[in-house]
Structure formats: structure tokens, C-alpha cells
Design a protein around this motif. Structure first.
Motif, PDB file in Angstrom:
ATOM      1  N   GLN A  80      -0.177   9.903  -9.952  1.00 47.60           N
ATOM      2  CA  GLN A  80      -1.191   9.645 -10.984  1.00 47.60           C
ATOM      3  C   GLN A  80      -0.738   8.580 -11.981  1.00 47.60           C
ATOM      4  O   GLN A  80      -1.049   8.646 -13.165  1.00 47.60           O
ATOM      5  CB  GLN A  80      -1.575  10.939 -11.692  1.00 47.60           C
ATOM      6  N   ARG A  81       0.001   7.604 -11.474  1.00 46.69           N
ATOM      7  CA  ARG A  81       0.426   6.458 -12.280  1.00 46.69           C
ATOM      8  C   ARG A  81      -0.457   5.252 -11.890  1.00 46.69           C
ATOM      9  O   ARG A  81      -0.008   4.312 -11.238  1.00 46.69           O
ATOM     10  CB  ARG A  81       1.898   6.154 -12.036  1.00 46.69           C
ATOM     11  N   PHE A  82      -1.700   5.319 -12.304  1.00 47.60           N
ATOM     12  CA  PHE A  82      -2.674   4.345 -11.831  1.00 47.60           C
ATOM     13  C   PHE A  82      -2.451   2.964 -12.444  1.00 47.60           C
ATOM     14  O   PHE A  82      -2.655   1.941 -11.777  1.00 47.60           O
ATOM     15  CB  PHE A  82      -4.090   4.848 -12.119  1.00 47.60           C
ATOM     16  N   GLU A  83      -2.030   2.929 -13.690  1.00 47.99           N
ATOM     17  CA  GLU A  83      -1.745   1.630 -14.299  1.00 47.99           C
ATOM     18  C   GLU A  83      -0.561   0.959 -13.620  1.00 47.99           C
ATOM     19  O   GLU A  83      -0.486  -0.269 -13.527  1.00 47.99           O
ATOM     20  CB  GLU A  83      -1.501   1.798 -15.802  1.00 47.99           C
ATOM     21  N   LEU A 141       0.796  -1.221   0.000  1.00 48.94           N
ATOM     22  CA  LEU A 141       0.000   0.000   0.000  1.00 48.94           C
ATOM     23  C   LEU A 141       0.835   1.280   0.000  1.00 48.94           C
ATOM     24  O   LEU A 141       0.432   2.266  -0.636  1.00 48.94           O
ATOM     25  CB  LEU A 141      -0.966  -0.030   1.185  1.00 48.94           C
ATOM     26  N   PRO A 142       1.988   1.341   0.677  1.00 46.06           N
ATOM     27  CA  PRO A 142       2.800   2.567   0.541  1.00 46.06           C
ATOM     28  C   PRO A 142       3.205   2.846  -0.905  1.00 46.06           C
ATOM     29  O   PRO A 142       3.135   3.995  -1.376  1.00 46.06           O
ATOM     30  CB  PRO A 142       4.014   2.275   1.423  1.00 46.06           C
ATOM     31  N   ALA A 143       3.611   1.796  -1.637  1.00 50.97           N
ATOM     32  CA  ALA A 143       3.989   1.992  -3.042  1.00 50.97           C
ATOM     33  C   ALA A 143       2.779   2.349  -3.884  1.00 50.97           C
ATOM     34  O   ALA A 143       2.866   3.191  -4.798  1.00 50.97           O
ATOM     35  CB  ALA A 143       4.656   0.726  -3.586  1.00 50.97           C
ATOM     36  N   ILE A 144       1.646   1.746  -3.593  1.00 50.96           N
ATOM     37  CA  ILE A 144       0.419   2.064  -4.339  1.00 50.96           C
ATOM     38  C   ILE A 144       0.008   3.509  -4.049  1.00 50.96           C
ATOM     39  O   ILE A 144      -0.410   4.249  -4.950  1.00 50.96           O
ATOM     40  CB  ILE A 144      -0.697   1.072  -3.968  1.00 50.96           C
ATOM     41  N   SER A 145       0.136   3.933  -2.797  1.00 47.20           N
ATOM     42  CA  SER A 145      -0.179   5.325  -2.444  1.00 47.20           C
ATOM     43  C   SER A 145       0.707   6.291  -3.223  1.00 47.20           C
ATOM     44  O   SER A 145       0.235   7.330  -3.720  1.00 47.20           O
ATOM     45  CB  SER A 145      -0.007   5.529  -0.943  1.00 47.20           C
ATOM     46  N   GLN A 146       1.988   5.977  -3.339  1.00 50.24           N
ATOM     47  CA  GLN A 146       2.896   6.834  -4.102  1.00 50.24           C
ATOM     48  C   GLN A 146       2.497   6.888  -5.576  1.00 50.24           C
ATOM     49  O   GLN A 146       2.556   7.953  -6.211  1.00 50.24           O
ATOM     50  CB  GLN A 146       4.326   6.318  -3.963  1.00 50.24           C
ATOM     51  N   ALA A 147       2.085   5.742  -6.125  1.00 51.87           N
ATOM     52  CA  ALA A 147       1.644   5.721  -7.529  1.00 51.87           C
ATOM     53  C   ALA A 147       0.395   6.560  -7.722  1.00 51.87           C
ATOM     54  O   ALA A 147       0.238   7.248  -8.742  1.00 51.87           O
ATOM     55  CB  ALA A 147       1.403   4.274  -7.965  1.00 51.87           C
TER      56      ALA A 147
END
Length: 541
Positions: free
Chosen positions: A162-165, A152-158
Motif C-alpha cells: 500500500q505504498r502507492f506514491e 512491474l514486479p517492484a510496482i506490484s510489491q508497492a
């Protein structure tokens, strides 16, 4: 308000103090939203709480470009065989526009913030472990979907970038078969946009190598579209040399025969180059059905292709293949015979714990009542020919001629070890609720068939003695299969280290050459899974 939630609110306040250049109004609004989130989060699901904990309580969707970027990215889940409409982006976009136009209350913004984050978590979970619960479409399913937590930390950064893919990619399986299925789905959707392929007319007679027939032109086009036939000069229409002779493209020549053999290889058909009933039927499956077939197998891949051990045995039920991924990186492959449609081999995950050498076989009740009892009633000498003993439930030997086979009562049948034993010379055993296992067989001729659903649920393995010896060696178990068989005794040999085994059902899977192989849906599992996959999500999901 819990200490963790208060800490997130404090962290956000500190962050705002450290960035005085941010507009004061936006700072105040985000701070207010963060405080409201902290109040609301204890009532939300754990994954949503964890997402905001990874963000120190910061809202994720207060920038308009982040929202529109996320909506655009939602369409890319179609590449994974999911339906973008499930996530109701149009409805969310409408709500977003209303908030932008009318500013909206704090409660409206918090509600929208949480709703969008719920969609994000739903998409991530669908990509990671599938949309459909396996047990809802297969009550005999015996394979827990065990997956590592999302980063989740990496997903939060994405999300912030705005790098949703990129966030989606963190969730989906990294395994090569999954990536190949995704690529195959894109390929077949492109074929659909181009109009698919022509349908070959139904004929009473097969099209054989060397034949000259008007269907050959359609066949050639069909093989060109899906890539089995490479484009050459021979694929261009040839001029007629005489009015009475057909063009060269009407001849079923060797290049086209090779293409048909490749097609047959990719559809689990006999590779004879003859376009008979089964091959013609496979060629006439519409591209839409092939797309749906890939989609349901992408869902199956999400259930299973996570965190495999260094070495494991993979049983590909619908493909009639077994693969042993050895610790040294080698892959041993062979053919298998699996359960008939009315005695299906189940999907499960277990551990191979021990081998039985020179096994006896206690006949299961279903096989006893449905298969053997009718044969014994016709000819009691069947028991002697098959080396089968009749026992009471207490294990006492009974004279078969003393049994009333029309009303046999409480008896069981046991086949003694030997060359005719149904289990052959070796059994590989693993705990499961279906009493299935991997084993040898005296019926070696069935391995030559292309489609091999002939057993009563257990898996017969071609070359199982080689597999058994490799398992012994790779687990450091001091034993030699051939010597143990020659000794003639029934023995259980426990592996020093159990080896994972996965039994799974794939109707599409990458072949050895990397191309997709389409298998007949012998157990008729695809339709129910496709229906569940296309069922709209309940509101709020």
C-alpha cells in the motif's frame, strides 16, 4: 486458457496452501477471483496482463484498506500537473462501497478489480510518458517517446505494501529538471492559496532606479511574494519625517533594483532594472497562468526526460540556449538564435553525424521566394554583395543579368563560402525531416539580445567553433577546426561516433541557479497543450 494464465492460477493456489492461517472464506473468494481473472485477462491490454503476470495472477484490490489508500494516493498526481478527477476516484469509491455493503457477485468483484488496475496502469503511463500525444498538439513533432518498461514486479510489491506514491515515483522521470518543476508547481500553488500577488497599475512611463513613486510599495510587495527580494528592515513601513515627503518605501532603491533584475533574469527579459512595459506585463501575469505554464512543461518533460545518453547536445528553443553535456561530466553552454514564429524551429531528436567546414549555402525555396527575390528585384547588385551565384536546377552557372527576376523560372541560389555566408564557417548536421541544423553566423550581434527568435528555422550557435572542436575531441575524430577553416576548402568531417541531439521547446525550465525561468511562449504552443491536458479522459481510459 493459455499456459501462462493457468500457471498464474496454479501459483495462487499454491500460495494459499502455504498460508493456512488466512480465513478460508477470503481464500476461496480470492481463488475464485484469480480463476476468473485468468479467464478475462487474454482480452485485456498487454500492460494489464503483464501486471498480473508479475503478481502470479493474484488479485490486487480485495482488501478495503488497499482500495481506500489508492484513492487517497490518486490526489497526489496533482503535484505532477495532472488532474486527479481524470481517474474518477469518486465514482470508483461509490462502486467500492456498494460492493462492501452488498458483498457483490463474483463478476462484480472481478470487474471492479480490473477497472482499478486499469486506472493504476493509466496513472503510471501518464506519469511516465505523459497524458497527451505530442503529435496531437504539434503535427511537426519528430521525437519518439522512448521509455524503458515499467518495473512491474517492484510496482506490484508497492501495491501489496500500500505504498502507492512509491509506485508513482517509479514511473515519473527521475531527471533533476522534472523534480525542480514539481517543486516549483507546489511553490506556486502555495502562492495561489495565499492570494497570489498584487497587480502593478498600467503606466505610460517606466519606473527607473532612483525614482520615487507610490507604485514602489506595490513593486516591493510583488518582489517579496515571489522571493526575488529578501525581507529586511527596509521592507518595514518607514515613518514620514515630513508631511510633504513620501515614505522611504516609495524610493526605488538599489536593493529593489537588484530584485527586479533577478526577476528579469527569471523571465528572459533585459536585465536593466527598469520596470517598463515588458517587465510590468510579466509581473502582472496571474499566478494561475504561471501554474498552468509549469503544468504544460511538466507534460513536456514526461515526453523527453528519459534515458539520456552519457553525452548529448540539448537545444532549448524557447530559452534560446544550447547545452552540451560532455562525456567527462562538464557542461558547455551558450546562446542561440532560433526560428521566427512563422518559421519555427521544430522539436526533434536525432544524431549529429558530421560537420561541414567552410560551407556553401543553397538558399531554401521559402527564403528565396519570400526574402531574397524582393531584394533582388529592388537591387540586383545584392547578389554580388552577398557572394550569391545563380544556378539552373542542373547546376549550371547563369548570368544574373540574363534572368527575368519577375518571372525567373527554374533557378536556385547558392551562397559561396566566405565571411558573409549565412552559415558562417561551420555547420553541425543531423538527419531530420525539416532540413534544420546547428551553424555559425556572421550576424553575431543578435546574440546580445535577450529574446532571439530571428532565424528561418535553423539554429545559430554562439561559439559554435568551440562546440565543433569539443565534438571532434570527445568522439575521437582526428581533426582541428581552425586548421580546416584556414585551408579554405569545403569539407565534410564525419564524427567517429554520432552524438545525440535534442531540440525541444520549454516555456518553463530550471535556470543555472535552480530557480524556475519563465519564457515567452513565442510559438504559442502552450494553449493547445493545456487544453489537451485538461480534456477529460474518455470513459474506460
Amino acid at each position: 486458457m493459455t499456459f501462462g494464465i493457468r500457471l498464474m492460477t496454479f501459483s495462487l493456489a499454491l500460495l494459499l496452501l502455504l498460508h493456512p492461517a488466512l480465513p478460508t472464506q477470503a481464500n476461496n473468494r480470492n481463488s475464485s477471483i484469480a480463476e476468473a481473472l485468468a479467464d478475462r485477462l487474454p482480452a485485456e491490454q498487454a500492460d494489464l496482463q503483464d501486471f498480473y503476470a508479475a503478481r502470479q495472477g493474484r488479485p490486487a484490490w480485495q482488501q478495503p484498506e488497499a482500495v481506500t489508500g489508492f484513492f487517497a494516493a490518486l490526489s497526489t498526481v496533482e503535484n505532477d500537473g495532472l488532474n486527479a478527477a481524470d481517474y474518477r476516484s469518486a465514482d470508483l469509491m461509490s462502486t467500492h462501497r456498494q460492493l462492501q455493503a452488498a458483498a457483490g457477485t463474483l463478476e462484480d468483484r472481478v470487474r471492479f478489480e480490473l477497472r482499478l488496475s486499469r486506472v493504476l496502469m493509466t496513472v503510471l503511463h501518464h506519469l511516465q510518458r505523459g497524458k497527451v500525444d505530442p503529435q496531437s498538439v504539434d503535427p511537426t513533432w519528430e521525437m519518439p517517446v522512448t521509455i524503458a518498461p515499467l518495473n512491474l514486479p517492484a510496482i506490484s510489491q508497492a501495491v501489496d505494501a500500500q505504498r502507492f506514491e512509491q509506485a508513482f515515483a517509479m514511473a515519473r522521470p527521475e531527471a533533476a529538471p522534472y523534480q525542480r518543476l514539481r517543486a516549483g508547481l507546489a511553490q506556486y500553488r502555495q502562492l495561489e492559496r495565499q492570494g497570489g500577488w498584487p497587480r502593478l497599475p498600467e503606466r505610460q512611463h517606466s519606473l527607473r532606479p532612483g525614482d520615487v513613486h507610490k507604485d514602489v510599495a506595490l513593486l516591493r510587495k510583488r518582489m517579496l511574494i515571489t522571493g526575488e527580494l529578501a525581507i529586511t528592515d527596509a521592507d518595514e513601513p518607514a515613518s514620514q519625517t515630513a508631511a510633504s515627503s513620501p515614505p522611504e518605501t516609495y524610493e526605488y532603491d538599489e536593493h529593489l533594483v537588484d530584485a527586479v533584475r533577478r526577476f528579469q533574469q527569471h523571465h528572459l527579459l533585459e536585465e536593466d532594472g527598469i520596470v517598463g512595459r515588458q517587465t510590468r506585463a510579466a509581473m502582472n501575469v496571474p499566478v494561475t497562468e504561471r501554474i498552468n505554464q509549469i503544468r504544460v512543461n511538466l507534460e513536456r518533460a514526461r515526453w523527453t526526460l528519459h534515458g539520456e545518453a552519457e553525452d548529448f547536445v540539448l537545444v532549448d528553443i524557447a530559452g534560446y540556449r544550447i547545452s552540451y553535456f560532455r562525456p567527462n561530466g562538464e557542461i558547455w553552454r551558450s546562446r542561440i538564435v532560433v526560428g521566427q514564429p512563422y518559421r519555427r524551429t521544430p522539436s526533434l531528436r536525432s544524431m549529429i553525424t558530421h560537420l561541414t567546414i567552410n560551407p556553401a549555402w543553397t538558399v531554401p525555396p521559402t527564403i528565396y521566394s519570400e526574402d531574397m527575390l524582393p531584394r533582388i528585384r529592388r537591387d540586383i547588385s545584392y547578389l554580388e554583395r552577398q557572394n550569391i551565384s545563380v544556378l539552373s536546377f542542373s547546376g549550371q552557372w547563369l548570368d544574373p543579368y540574363s534572368v527575368d527576376w519577375w518571372n525567373p523560372g527554374g533557378i536556385m541560389l547558392r551562397q559561396d563560402p566566405g565571411p558573409t555566408n549565412a552559415l558562417g564557417q561551420v555547420v553541425l548536421r543531423f538527419p531530420n525531416n525539416h532540413s534544420v541544423y546547428l551553424h555559425d553566423t556572421p550576424s553575431q550581434g543578435l546574440f546580445s539580445r535577450q529574446q532571439r527568435a530571428f532565424s528561418s528555422g535553423c539554429i545559430r550557435v554562439q561559439g559554435v567553433l568551440d562546440l565543433a572542436q569539443m565534438l571532434l575531441e570527445d568522439t575521437g575524430t582526428p581533426a582541428h577546426v581552425d586548421s580546416l577553416i584556414a585551408a579554405g576548402e569545403t569539407r565534410n568531417i564525419h564524427l567517429k561516433r554520432p552524438v545525440p541531439v535534442i531540440l525541444h521547446y520549454w516555456t518553463v525550465h530550471p535556470g543555472v541557479d535552480g530557480e524556475l525561468v519563465f519564457r515567452p511562449d513565442v510559438y504559442q504552443h502552450d494553449a493547445s497543450l493545456l487544453k489537451a491536458l485538461d480534456r477529460p479522459l474518455a470513459p474506460g481510459k
